[in-house]
Design a protein around this motif. Sequence first.
Motif, PDB file in Angstrom:
ATOM      1  N   PRO A   1       0.824  -1.209   0.000  1.00 51.22           N
ATOM      2  CA  PRO A   1       0.000   0.000   0.000  1.00 51.22           C
ATOM      3  C   PRO A   1       0.858   1.259   0.000  1.00 51.22           C
ATOM      4  CG  PRO A   1      -0.016  -1.033   2.162  1.00 51.22           C
ATOM      5  CD  PRO A   1       0.689  -1.975   1.248  1.00 51.22           C
ATOM      6  N   LYS A   2       0.216   2.402  -0.182  1.00 52.74           N
ATOM      7  CA  LYS A   2       0.937   3.675  -0.190  1.00 52.74           C
ATOM      8  C   LYS A   2       1.555   3.942   1.178  1.00 52.74           C
ATOM      9  CE  LYS A   2      -2.159   5.682  -3.643  1.00 52.74           C
ATOM     10  NZ  LYS A   2      -3.099   6.787  -3.937  1.00 52.74           N
ATOM     11  N   MET A   3       2.588   4.781   1.157  1.00 50.47           N
ATOM     12  CA  MET A   3       3.288   5.068   2.399  1.00 50.47           C
ATOM     13  C   MET A   3       2.383   5.769   3.402  1.00 50.47           C
ATOM     14  SD  MET A   3       6.250   3.793   2.102  1.00 50.47           S
ATOM     15  CE  MET A   3       7.048   4.592   3.474  1.00 50.47           C
ATOM     16  N   THR A   4       1.471   6.633   2.904  1.00 54.46           N
ATOM     17  CA  THR A   4       0.581   7.360   3.812  1.00 54.46           C
ATOM     18  C   THR A   4      -0.504   6.459   4.405  1.00 54.46           C
ATOM     19  OG1 THR A   4      -0.768   8.016   1.912  1.00 54.46           O
ATOM     20  CG2 THR A   4       0.988   9.526   2.614  1.00 54.46           C
ATOM     21  N   ALA A   5      -0.932   5.476   3.619  1.00 53.26           N
ATOM     22  CA  ALA A   5      -2.012   4.602   4.088  1.00 53.26           C
ATOM     23  C   ALA A   5      -1.516   3.283   4.642  1.00 53.26           C
ATOM     24  CB  ALA A   5      -2.995   4.334   2.939  1.00 53.26           C
ATOM     25  N   ALA A   6      -0.207   3.022   4.585  1.00 46.54           N
ATOM     26  CA  ALA A   6       0.328   1.727   5.041  1.00 46.54           C
ATOM     27  C   ALA A   6       0.058   1.471   6.522  1.00 46.54           C
ATOM     28  CB  ALA A   6       1.822   1.641   4.732  1.00 46.54           C
ATOM     29  N   PRO A   7       0.282   2.456   7.432  1.00 45.21           N
ATOM     30  CA  PRO A   7      -0.002   2.154   8.846  1.00 45.21           C
ATOM     31  C   PRO A   7      -1.466   1.835   9.117  1.00 45.21           C
ATOM     32  CG  PRO A   7       1.407   4.101   8.651  1.00 45.21           C
ATOM     33  CD  PRO A   7       0.903   3.791   7.292  1.00 45.21           C
ATOM     34  N   LYS A   8      -2.374   2.559   8.448  1.00 44.26           N
ATOM     35  CA  LYS A   8      -3.792   2.302   8.679  1.00 44.26           C
ATOM     36  C   LYS A   8      -4.221   0.955   8.114  1.00 44.26           C
ATOM     37  CE  LYS A   8      -5.007   7.219   8.786  1.00 44.26           C
ATOM     38  NZ  LYS A   8      -5.842   8.274   8.206  1.00 44.26           N
ATOM     39  N   VAL A   9      -3.659   0.582   6.944  1.00 42.47           N
ATOM     40  CA  VAL A   9      -3.969  -0.732   6.380  1.00 42.47           C
ATOM     41  C   VAL A   9      -3.450  -1.834   7.293  1.00 42.47           C
ATOM     42  CG1 VAL A   9      -3.559  -2.263   4.420  1.00 42.47           C
ATOM     43  CG2 VAL A   9      -4.039   0.152   4.032  1.00 42.47           C
ATOM     44  N   ALA A  10      -2.242  -1.634   7.835  1.00 43.01           N
ATOM     45  CA  ALA A  10      -1.699  -2.619   8.774  1.00 43.01           C
ATOM     46  C   ALA A  10      -2.553  -2.718  10.029  1.00 43.01           C
ATOM     47  CB  ALA A  10      -0.254  -2.254   9.134  1.00 43.01           C
ATOM     48  N   GLN A  11      -3.100  -1.573  10.490  1.00 42.53           N
ATOM     49  CA  GLN A  11      -3.969  -1.599  11.658  1.00 42.53           C
ATOM     50  C   GLN A  11      -5.261  -2.352  11.368  1.00 42.53           C
ATOM     51  OE1 GLN A  11      -4.965   2.282  13.048  1.00 42.53           O
ATOM     52  NE2 GLN A  11      -6.169   1.550  14.796  1.00 42.53           N
ATOM     53  N   VAL A  12      -5.808  -2.155  10.168  1.00 41.58           N
ATOM     54  CA  VAL A  12      -7.041  -2.854   9.810  1.00 41.58           C
ATOM     55  C   VAL A  12      -6.807  -4.364   9.749  1.00 41.58           C
ATOM     56  CG1 VAL A  12      -8.719  -3.179   7.962  1.00 41.58           C
ATOM     57  CG2 VAL A  12      -8.018  -0.876   8.615  1.00 41.58           C
ATOM     58  N   LEU A  13      -5.697  -4.768   9.113  1.00 37.26           N
ATOM     59  CA  LEU A  13      -5.409  -6.199   9.036  1.00 37.26           C
ATOM     60  C   LEU A  13      -5.067  -6.773  10.400  1.00 37.26           C
ATOM     61  CD1 LEU A  13      -3.314  -6.350   5.744  1.00 37.26           C
ATOM     62  CD2 LEU A  13      -5.730  -6.849   6.057  1.00 37.26           C
ATOM     63  N   GLY A  14      -4.438  -5.956  11.261  1.00 41.56           N
ATOM     64  CA  GLY A  14      -4.134  -6.420  12.611  1.00 41.56           C
ATOM     65  C   GLY A  14      -5.384  -6.661  13.425  1.00 41.56           C
ATOM     66  N   GLU A  15      -6.407  -5.827  13.232  1.00 44.23           N
ATOM     67  CA  GLU A  15      -7.673  -6.057  13.929  1.00 44.23           C
ATOM     68  C   GLU A  15      -8.340  -7.353  13.481  1.00 44.23           C
ATOM     69  OE1 GLU A  15     -10.013  -2.646  13.252  1.00 44.23           O
ATOM     70  OE2 GLU A  15      -8.810  -1.296  14.534  1.00 44.23           O
ATOM     71  N   LEU A  16      -8.084  -7.749  12.216  1.00 45.59           N
ATOM     72  CA  LEU A  16      -8.631  -9.005  11.722  1.00 45.59           C
ATOM     73  C   LEU A  16      -7.763 -10.205  12.084  1.00 45.59           C
ATOM     74  CD1 LEU A  16      -9.737  -7.876   8.150  1.00 45.59           C
ATOM     75  CD2 LEU A  16     -11.161  -8.114  10.185  1.00 45.59           C
TER      76      LEU A  16
END
Length: 489
Positions: free
Chosen positions: A366-381
């Motif tokens: 994912p993009k550098m700006t959205a990478a932490p949020k995407v990782a957080q979403v996948l971590g919640e799953l």
Amino acid sequence: MAGASAADVRSILSLPNPSTAGPSQPRKPAVPAERARKPEGISRELYSLIGPSVPSLAAQLAKPRLKQKPNLGGGGRVKWEWRSFKNGARSDGFELSHWAKAGSDPNAEYPFAKYNVQTTSYVYSQEEYARLLEDAEWTKEETDYLFNLVREYDSRFHVVYDRYEYPSGPQRTLEDLKDRYFSVCRKLVRDRPWAGDEASKNQLLSSLQFDKERETTRKKYVTSLEDRTPEQVAEEDALFVELQRLEQNERRFKRDRDELLRTLLGIESGLPDVQVDEEGLNGAPQESKKRKRGGNAGADLDTPVSASPSVIALGPAIPKKAQSAKNAAFDAQNCIIRTEVPATTSSSTKVAHQPVYLRSYKLPTPKMTAAPKVAQVLGELGISHTRLVMPTRENCAQLEFLLEAGAALVETKKSVDKIEQDIRIAKARLDNRQSEDADGEGTGDAAPTPMDVDEVNDADADAEGEVDGRAQSVMSTRSTRSARGRRSV
């Protein structure tokens, strides 16, 4: 030659001038200049060059201390005495003598007896021999004689073979003795109950393996090598040199063949370092014919010219035939996935085949700006996108789909938050305007207040605002306020 004057003599002998120095002034002794002491660890020549200006070198070049000698004597004198001893590894009670410390125990076990490691000696009964070990070429008496010799000479089969003299028995070779002994041991180990685990039993059985035919063939081959004549050795050397020459010629022919395929077939050869020519096969001969006729260079500007004269251009790539059903079934059975090479390439040099890579290296990020949020979403799953335990084709596709869905979810959430913020700002502005209208009708004062000035600036800063679901421009807002002011006046 004129004689030296008194002044010259006094100058040579460094004597004071009597005219300047009076008798009342005593002569002062010369004070020697203090010399700095050379630190330890620096040689005299080095210190005379650097002087005392670099004192830090003394600590770096300190004299190394030698390793102290170990004190093996223990600090006192040890008394020794001549003492007899018995070796526990011997069963005949033989005694020897040696020097020992006076304070040691005379009845202690001989320390070198622990190195007398005996091999396992196998013994069988009459019932076991009759049930498992009978052989047409071996009798029980000869087998007992063999096992006694092996036990006596500690499994040294060359000594056993040298001492083997069974009366009225056939002539036995070393391979015959080893084969009979190891075959009996394997049968005993396999048939008897085993106290340990199965792995140790298999390891013991593998150590008792002996291939009689292979050992006989090996010895025959070694004997044939030793019996070669000088002419045969020279012939083998010549054959080896000829074999090396043939291999070298084969490598050279293969290299020339690859160069020819790269030149004639281009990218369709399937070889690396291929020069791609996109003009086609018909472009170069036509251009050469035009040049031979004397045509000018600018007559046909649309006709391309090959960049390299040594490369023969080809026409469009021949489409590959469809894969047969037999090949498709073979690929499906062996999990083979074939990828097609793109027909058109933008680069002038393109390798025809795709190099080997791991599927996990081709996963999108994912993009550098959205990478932490995407990782957080996948971590919640409960999903770890950094490393797949089993990166199969289906798992990689699922992970790619999850990453794309997570990125889309983050972008959607960002847009929703922005729209909600705009709605809150628009509602706040609408409430301010309604309160202003109520205050103007009650007082009849249309004079602008500082709050009105700020709101006007806010209206100028926003190009368009959405009020009650309708778009209202800045000009319409200004015209409405001016009309309200004139009406109040």
